[in-house]
Design an enzyme around this catalytic site. Structure first.
Site, PDB file in Angstrom:
ATOM      1  N   GLY A  43      50.686 -28.857 -42.215  1.00 35.24           N
ATOM      2  CA  GLY A  43      50.455 -30.143 -43.210  1.00 35.24           C
ATOM      3  C   GLY A  43      48.904 -30.210 -42.939  1.00 35.24           C
ATOM      4  N   GLY A  48      40.674 -25.333 -47.021  1.00 29.97           N
ATOM      5  CA  GLY A  48      41.031 -24.323 -46.382  1.00 29.97           C
ATOM      6  C   GLY A  48      42.494 -23.566 -46.813  1.00 29.97           C
ATOM      7  N   HIS A  49      43.281 -24.648 -46.947  1.00 30.69           N
ATOM      8  CA  HIS A  49      44.733 -24.370 -47.136  1.00 30.69           C
ATOM      9  C   HIS A  49      44.839 -23.926 -48.863  1.00 30.69           C
ATOM     10  CE1 HIS A  49      45.801 -26.820 -43.579  1.00 30.69           C
ATOM     11  NE2 HIS A  49      46.208 -25.778 -43.453  1.00 30.69           N
ATOM     12  N   ARG A 160      41.967 -16.029 -41.581  1.00 32.10           N
ATOM     13  CA  ARG A 160      41.390 -15.296 -40.796  1.00 32.10           C
ATOM     14  C   ARG A 160      40.683 -16.210 -39.457  1.00 32.10           C
ATOM     15  NH1 ARG A 160      38.650 -11.025 -44.840  1.00 32.10           N
ATOM     16  NH2 ARG A 160      40.581 -10.154 -45.774  1.00 32.10           N
ATOM     17  N   SER A 197      39.280 -27.262 -40.372  1.00 31.99           N
ATOM     18  CA  SER A 197      40.486 -27.391 -39.545  1.00 31.99           C
ATOM     19  C   SER A 197      40.887 -28.816 -39.804  1.00 31.99           C
ATOM     20  CB  SER A 197      39.984 -27.120 -38.038  1.00 31.99           C
ATOM     21  OG  SER A 197      41.254 -27.590 -37.148  1.00 31.99           O
TER      22      SER A 197
END
EC number: 6.3.2.1
Length: 295
Positions: A43, A48-49, A160, A197
């Site tokens: 979540g 990035g997600h 990655r 992040s």
């Protein structure tokens, strides 16, 4: 299209049926696409997600995203309690990116109270990141295997940025003969170079300046081709960051084989991964760069 939210196995099976995917798995669709791709997450979804989801959509007709903050991969002094939980916002991201199914189980759904059996990450799970987070990769592989068994995807996409995690998942799939294709997606960075992040939100303005030393160290290392020169250049940046205010508390800076995560020797040629991890204030961050070493 609406997102189907599933909280348990029966709801997942109903979701697969609604998408026209059989319980016994899916075969390739016309045009070479697989039927279902899974993007496992904890979540707090960010750009990035979104990149992972977009890559998954290129590989499969339908995309499922799992949202589960996995307690098994957090150590006793880590940030399980404060890990960001933004489920409503995450659903909006999934809807915007064309996700068809969100699997959001409870801890009770994923783990029996008297759970005894899990996955061992083996020797690779005890080195580099594993040396600083004992048992972490056992918890990661256990939850990933359970998600694979529950969701039954054809393809699974991982970032990655978590390079050792990706290597271990590939090894688990190979060792356990899992019928799933693992796809690694490139690291997405913020404009200043910091790897995206969910934990970046914890950084103060001053913390962030220090945190940028991680990506800076990777860039400096990547300018060289011999292992000792790469590590020397990277450590020069990180040593300076250790004197900053606030300082970087470095956990490791290593140059490793991408398949085994063992440190490479001076004569290594071919691909290697420069991995770094450290803490700024209360926030721990990791990063890496894939390099090609030549004579």
């Amino acid at each position: 299209m609406d997102v189907i939210v599933a909280h348990d196995r029966s709801e997942l099976l109903a979701a697969r049926a609604a998408l026209g995917i059989g319980e016994d798995g899916a075969s390739a669709r016309p045009g070479g696409q697989d039927a279902l791709a899974l993007v496992p997450t904890m979540g707090a979804l960010h750009e990035g997600h979104r990149a992972l989801i977009r890559l998954a959509r290129e590989r499969a007709e339908h995309v499922a995203v799992s949202i589960f903050v996995n307690p098994l991969q957090f150590g006793p002094n880590e940030d399980l309690a404060r890990y960001p939980r933004t489920f409503d916002a995450d659903l909006e991201v999934c809807a915007a990116e064309g996700v068809r199914v969100v699997f959001a189980p409870s801890a009770g759904e994923m783990y029996l109270p008297d759970r005894q059996v899990g996955v061992s990450a083996g020797q690779m799970g005890t080195i580099v990141e594993g040396a600083f987070r004992p048992g972490h990769f056992d918890g990661v592989l256990t939850v990933v295997l359970k998600l694979f068994n529950l969701v039954a995807p054809d393809v699974a996409v991982f970032g990655r940025k978590d390079a050792q995690q990706l290597a271990l998942i590939r090894r688990m799939v190979a060792d356990l003969n899992l019928p799933i294709t693992i796809v690694g997606a490139p690291t997405v960075r913020e404009p200043d170079g910091l790897a995206l992040s969910s934990r970046n939100r914890y950084l103060s303005e001053a913390d962030r300046v220090t945190a940028l030393s991680l990506s800076a160290a990777l860039r400096e290392g990547a300018a060289h081709r011999r292992p000792k020169d790469i590590l020397h250049a990277a450590h020069a940046v990180l040593d300076a960051a250790a004197e900053a205010d606030p300082p970087l508390a470095l956990d490791y800076c290593s140059l490793v084989d991408p398949a085994t995560f063992a440190a490479v020797g001076d004569g290594h040629q071919g691909e290697a991964v420069l991995v770094v991890a450290g803490r700024v204030g209360a926030t721990r961050l990791i990063d890496n760069a894939v390099l090609t070493l030549a004579p």
